[in-house]
Write a protein that holds these residues in place. Structure first.
Motif, PDB file in Angstrom:
ATOM      1  N   ARG A 152       3.372   9.260  -7.477  1.00  0.00           N
ATOM      2  CA  ARG A 152       2.962   7.896  -7.837  1.00  0.00           C
ATOM      3  C   ARG A 152       3.263   6.934  -6.698  1.00  0.00           C
ATOM      4  N   HIS A 153       2.270   6.097  -6.357  1.00  0.00           N
ATOM      5  CA  HIS A 153       2.393   5.159  -5.248  1.00  0.00           C
ATOM      6  C   HIS A 153       2.255   3.718  -5.739  1.00  0.00           C
TER       7      HIS A 153
ATOM      8  N   THR B 164       4.863   5.003   0.151  1.00  0.00           N
ATOM      9  CA  THR B 164       5.112   6.428  -0.051  1.00  0.00           C
ATOM     10  C   THR B 164       5.689   6.633  -1.449  1.00  0.00           C
ATOM     11  N   VAL B 165       5.650   7.871  -1.891  1.00  0.00           N
ATOM     12  CA  VAL B 165       6.223   8.189  -3.205  1.00  0.00           C
ATOM     13  C   VAL B 165       7.718   7.864  -3.213  1.00  0.00           C
TER      14      VAL B 165
ATOM     15  N   THR C  42       8.275   4.121  -3.302  1.00  0.00           N
ATOM     16  CA  THR C  42       7.918   3.608  -4.623  1.00  0.00           C
ATOM     17  C   THR C  42       9.079   3.770  -5.595  1.00  0.00           C
TER      18      THR C  42
ATOM     19  N   TYR D   6      -0.621   0.786  -9.470  1.00  0.00           N
ATOM     20  CA  TYR D   6      -0.046   2.076  -9.104  1.00  0.00           C
ATOM     21  C   TYR D   6      -1.165   3.114  -9.010  1.00  0.00           C
TER      22      TYR D   6
ATOM     23  N   CYS E 232       1.050   0.121  -4.982  1.00  0.00           N
ATOM     24  CA  CYS E 232       0.024  -0.434  -4.100  1.00  0.00           C
ATOM     25  C   CYS E 232       0.019  -1.949  -4.229  1.00  0.00           C
TER      26      CYS E 232
ATOM     27  N   SER F  18      -1.503  10.393  -6.716  1.00  0.00           N
ATOM     28  CA  SER F  18      -2.062  11.310  -5.727  1.00  0.00           C
ATOM     29  C   SER F  18      -1.369  12.658  -5.910  1.00  0.00           C
TER      30      SER F  18
ATOM     31  N   ILE G 116      -0.091   0.777   0.650  1.00  0.00           N
ATOM     32  CA  ILE G 116       0.225   1.882  -0.257  1.00  0.00           C
ATOM     33  C   ILE G 116       1.564   2.500   0.150  1.00  0.00           C
TER      34      ILE G 116
ATOM     35  N   SER H  11       5.095   3.058   4.242  1.00  0.00           N
ATOM     36  CA  SER H  11       3.774   2.803   3.660  1.00  0.00           C
ATOM     37  C   SER H  11       2.668   2.991   4.699  1.00  0.00           C
TER      38      SER H  11
ATOM     39  N   TYR I  79       3.462  10.385   1.811  1.00  0.00           N
ATOM     40  CA  TYR I  79       2.459   9.393   2.209  1.00  0.00           C
ATOM     41  C   TYR I  79       1.164   9.605   1.426  1.00  0.00           C
ATOM     42  N   PHE I  80       0.432   8.523   1.242  1.00  0.00           N
ATOM     43  CA  PHE I  80      -0.881   8.594   0.599  1.00  0.00           C
ATOM     44  C   PHE I  80      -1.906   9.039   1.636  1.00  0.00           C
TER      45      PHE I  80
END
Length: 361
Positions: free
Chosen positions: A105-106, A62-63, A66, A98, A108, A101, A60, A41, A15-16
């Motif tokens: 990579r996420h 999650t990795v 994505t 994108y 968005c 974090s 956003i 997300s 998660y971001f």
């Protein structure tokens, strides 16, 4: 017990970890607050740093999400099909980017602000065990039929026609948003150490507003607009569709290897209508083991099960059962299209305006 009240920031899905004041897309957006989250997300209200008149929501991913092919398909669908051919009644994609974090990579997506879900509204009911008034359910179903009509024409199975994906339109203009936010300070950020030993900024969601409360009048609901979101489960109806919804939400043909088409949207719509009225799923998890037999058994007791909601009159029960049986026909060819459902008497009960004079008989 989880350390996090909402998304698990220490989860391997990635998660971001956002917070107010944090910038995104090389400084283009500044986060104002968190407005929601889900299994794939989290969503953040953000202001354009070059244009203070533009406030949007950044979804956003999650990795892990994505990296899934479904994320690219959802983006393609929203950008090329939903935006150009549906336009109203569905999620409005403004753009995408994108973001990197520490997790990776996420993806968005920049989308128009929407309010909370009809499911959140159902759960806010402290008195009747998580049910909504008949007119509120009819309004939700009637509104969602609009984007389903267009998906039918485009031969797209949404795959998640469920209450958590029925979102209220929120206040639209930036001025209205800022006026709403003024008396409601942003939730505080708490620093929590995850199971991985890392410290994360944790903040609770503050969904965007809408007028309707769980016990609002017919007139209040009539002024609300409910839209369809979450196209991450959508598939082209090409006959070999594989859906990832919960098995007890899927029609028999999807469970038995038959041809799947947009009539699945109608089936799931009926399951959602029943759930919002009763607070319980139409089918148990055992339904997937023998869907044809369980369907027959369920339809034979439909009126008795609806009667558990003591707010439904005998006339309401009869009309509701008739609507559900129509949508839950075993043969997909016998289920109505979304367009055909518009003229259904039960559905028309949700098409009233707020004047109070246009209510269906």
């Amino acid at each position: 017990m989880s350390l996090f009240l909402e998304e698990q920031l220490d989860s391997p899905v990635g998660y971001f970890a956002g917070q107010p004041g944090q910038t995104l897309d090389n400084g283009t957006w500044s986060i104002l607050r968190k407005v929601g989250w889900g299994p794939r997300s989290s969503s953040w209200l953000a202001i354009d740093t070059d244009d203070p008149d533009e406030i949007e929501v950044i979804k956003i991913f999650t990795v892990s999400a994505t990296q899934e092919p479904s994320a690219k398909e959802e983006l393609k669908l929203l950008r090329n099909t939903i935006k150009t051919q549906i336009r109203s009644g569905a999620l409005d994609l403004i753009g995408h980017f994108y973001e990197e974090s520490p997790k990776g990579r996420h993806l968005c997506m920049v989308i128009r602000p929407l309010g909370s879900s009809i499911e959140a509204l159902r759960l806010s009911d402290p008195e009747s065990g998580g049910t909504l008034p008949l007119y509120a359910v009819q309004k939700a179903i009637c509104d969602i039929l609009s984007p389903l009509c267009k998906l039918d024409r485009l031969k797209i199975v949404h795959g998640a026609v469920t209450p958590d994906n029925f979102l209220f339109e929120s206040v639209g203009a930036t001025k209205d948003i800022m006026e709403y936010l003024a008396p409601f300070p942003c939730a505080p950020v708490e620093q929590i150490t995850g199971k991985d030993g890392k410290v994360y900024p944790v903040i609770v969601s503050q969904p965007m507003p809408h007028r309707a409360k769980w016990n609002a009048s017919r007139e209040v609901f009539a002024d609300e607009i409910i839209v369809l979101s979450n196209f991450g489960h959508a598939r082209r109806a090409n006959g070999t569709v594989s859906l990832d919804a919960a098995p007890n939400l899927l029609p028999p043909e999807a469970l038995l290897g038959g041809k799947v088409d947009t009539k699945t949207n109608i089936w799931m719509l009926a399951c959602t209508a029943y759930f919002l009225l009763t607070g319980t799923p139409l089918f148990s998890l055992s339904y997937a083991e023998s869907p044809v037999e369980k369907l027959a058994e369920t339809l034979s007791t439909l009126e008795d099960r609806l009667a558990a909601n003591d707010k439904l009159s005998p006339k309401d029960i009869a009309l509701t059962a008739s609507f559900l049986r129509l949508c839950l026909a075993l043969d997909p060819a016998e289920r109505p299209t979304a367009f055909e459902l518009y003229s259904n008497k039960w559905v028309r009960g949700g098409a009233t305006c707020s004047c109070g004079w246009c209510a269906a008989d």
